[in-house]
Design a protein around this motif. Structure first.
Motif, short mmCIF file in Angstrom:
data_model
loop_
_atom_site.label_atom_id
_atom_site.label_comp_id
_atom_site.label_asym_id
_atom_site.label_seq_id
_atom_site.Cartn_x
_atom_site.Cartn_y
_atom_site.Cartn_z
N ALA A 1 -18.00 -0.83 7.77
CA ALA A 1 -17.65 -0.52 6.38
C ALA A 1 -17.06 0.88 6.28
O ALA A 1 -17.36 1.65 5.36
CB ALA A 1 -18.87 -0.66 5.48
N GLU B 1 -14.16 1.91 5.51
CA GLU B 1 -13.24 2.18 4.39
C GLU B 1 -13.94 2.75 3.16
O GLU B 1 -13.30 3.40 2.33
CB GLU B 1 -12.51 0.89 3.98
N GLU C 1 -9.03 3.99 11.07
CA GLU C 1 -9.43 2.60 10.98
C GLU C 1 -8.29 1.69 11.43
O GLU C 1 -7.12 2.01 11.27
CB GLU C 1 -9.85 2.26 9.54
N THR D 1 -5.90 -1.54 11.22
CA THR D 1 -5.34 -2.35 10.16
C THR D 1 -4.23 -3.24 10.71
O THR D 1 -3.48 -2.84 11.60
CB THR D 1 -4.80 -1.49 9.00
N SER E 1 -4.19 -4.38 3.73
CA SER E 1 -4.76 -4.83 2.46
C SER E 1 -6.13 -4.22 2.20
O SER E 1 -6.45 -3.84 1.06
CB SER E 1 -4.85 -6.36 2.45
N SER E 2 -6.97 -4.10 3.23
CA SER E 2 -8.30 -3.54 3.03
C SER E 2 -8.23 -2.06 2.66
O SER E 2 -9.01 -1.59 1.82
CB SER E 2 -9.14 -3.72 4.30
N ALA F 1 -7.16 -1.89 -0.95
CA ALA F 1 -8.24 -2.34 -1.84
C ALA F 1 -9.27 -1.23 -2.05
O ALA F 1 -9.93 -1.18 -3.10
CB ALA F 1 -8.91 -3.58 -1.27
N ASN F 2 -9.41 -0.36 -1.06
CA ASN F 2 -10.37 0.74 -1.16
C ASN F 2 -9.69 2.07 -1.55
O ASN F 2 -10.29 3.13 -1.38
CB ASN F 2 -11.12 0.90 0.16
#
Length: 296
Positions: free
Chosen positions: A152, A154, A166, A168, A172-173, A176-177
């Motif tokens: 977790a 993000e 991180e 990717t 998108s993640s 989103a954060n």
């Protein structure tokens, strides 16, 4: 006793994509949710599910002969040790969602003042890729505190960390954060690697190289189809002018005088536009067929 190759398969996000790739390459692998030893329809291969993060270490130590993992985790392993017994075998560009590369990116909160890596001097960076991240900032001569993240990642900025590194594939993640990418730390894709001692064994080397050949062939066939048709020789130049090809199309005479068969490989996305044009150019018996492997 017949020789056996010990092959490590990545457990986790790459697992399903890897099993599907092996299926296209001709190996049927059966994975049980309660076992770390998948069954493969090749008595010369013994499979073991291993986390991608640990694969390079087990290959280097000779626990397994070969395995599939990302360039990112190979780099992480290399940064942790001065000696490694890993031989790269094949570059396999596929990921969990696509046949492409993934990126490890340096990301910060959207509203933060950080615009470049140098702005993070003295700050805390959370990541699972600790050693590679430390090496990245060392190359930039930027002192930071790199902390291991158990997951977790993000959600950690800005309270638990100032920035993150991180992985990717689509971004998108991160979006989103509400995170903003300010640099790419490294790009990664799956690699088939082998223990150097295994590669010194003639039988194991041949087996590993044969597996690599078939995996590359399965990746090369992704998104491509075969197309064959019949046409009168007088219309052949017009047909050939329409056909993009991996190489040049194969043209063979038919039993009926004046007719030829044309066989080629094209991108699947082109077929829906190409077929009507071929028909209009007097092609007959047009057949599209799937491809599992292409050996270049």
């Amino acid at each position: 006793m017949a020789p056996v190759l010990k092959l490590g398969l990545p457990k986790g996000s790459l697992q399903d994509a890897t099993v599907q790739l092996f299926a296209r390459a001709g190996f049927n692998i059966y994975v049980s949710s309660r076992s770390y030893y998948p069954v493969v329809d090749d008595e010369e291969i013994e499979c073991l599910l291993i986390r991608a993060q640990e694969m390079a270490r087990y290959v280097s130590d000779g626990v397994i002969d070969a395995g599939l993992t990302g360039l990112d985790w190979i780099a992480e392993h290399a940064a942790a040790t001065s000696q490694t017994s890993i031989s790269p075998v094949a570059d396999l560009v596929y990921a969990k969602q696509s046949f492409g590369r993934v990126k490890w990116v340096l990301a910060v909160p959207e509203g933060s003042p950080f615009q470049r890596p140098q702005d993070l001097s003295g700050k805390t960076i959370a990541t699972e890729l600790v050693r590679a991240t430390e090496a990245y900032f060392k190359r930039l001569n930027v002192p930071v505190n790199v902390e291991f993240s158990w997951g977790a990642t993000e959600v950690k900025p800005p309270v638990l960390a100032d920035a993150i590194v991180e992985v990717t594939e689509t971004g998108s993640s991160l979006r989103a954060n509400r995170l903003r990418v300010i640099d790419t730390v490294l790009e990664s894709n799956t690699q088939l690697i082998a223990n150097t001692r295994a590669m010194d064994d003639a039988w194991k080397r041949t087996k590993i190289e044969n597996i690599a050949l078939l995996l590359r062939a399965a990746i090369a066939a992704q998104g491509r189809v075969g197309l064959m048709l019949n046409v009168k020789r007088e219309h052949l130049p017009a047909i050939l002018a329409l056909l993009p090809a991996l190489q040049r199309p194969t043209v063979s005479p038919l039993s009926e005088d004046g007719w030829v068969a044309v066989n080629t490989i094209i991108e699947e996305r082109l077929v829906r536009e190409l077929m009507p044009r071929l028909k209009a150019a007097n092609a007959q018996g047009i057949v599209e067929y799937p491809l599992n492997k292409i050996v270049l």
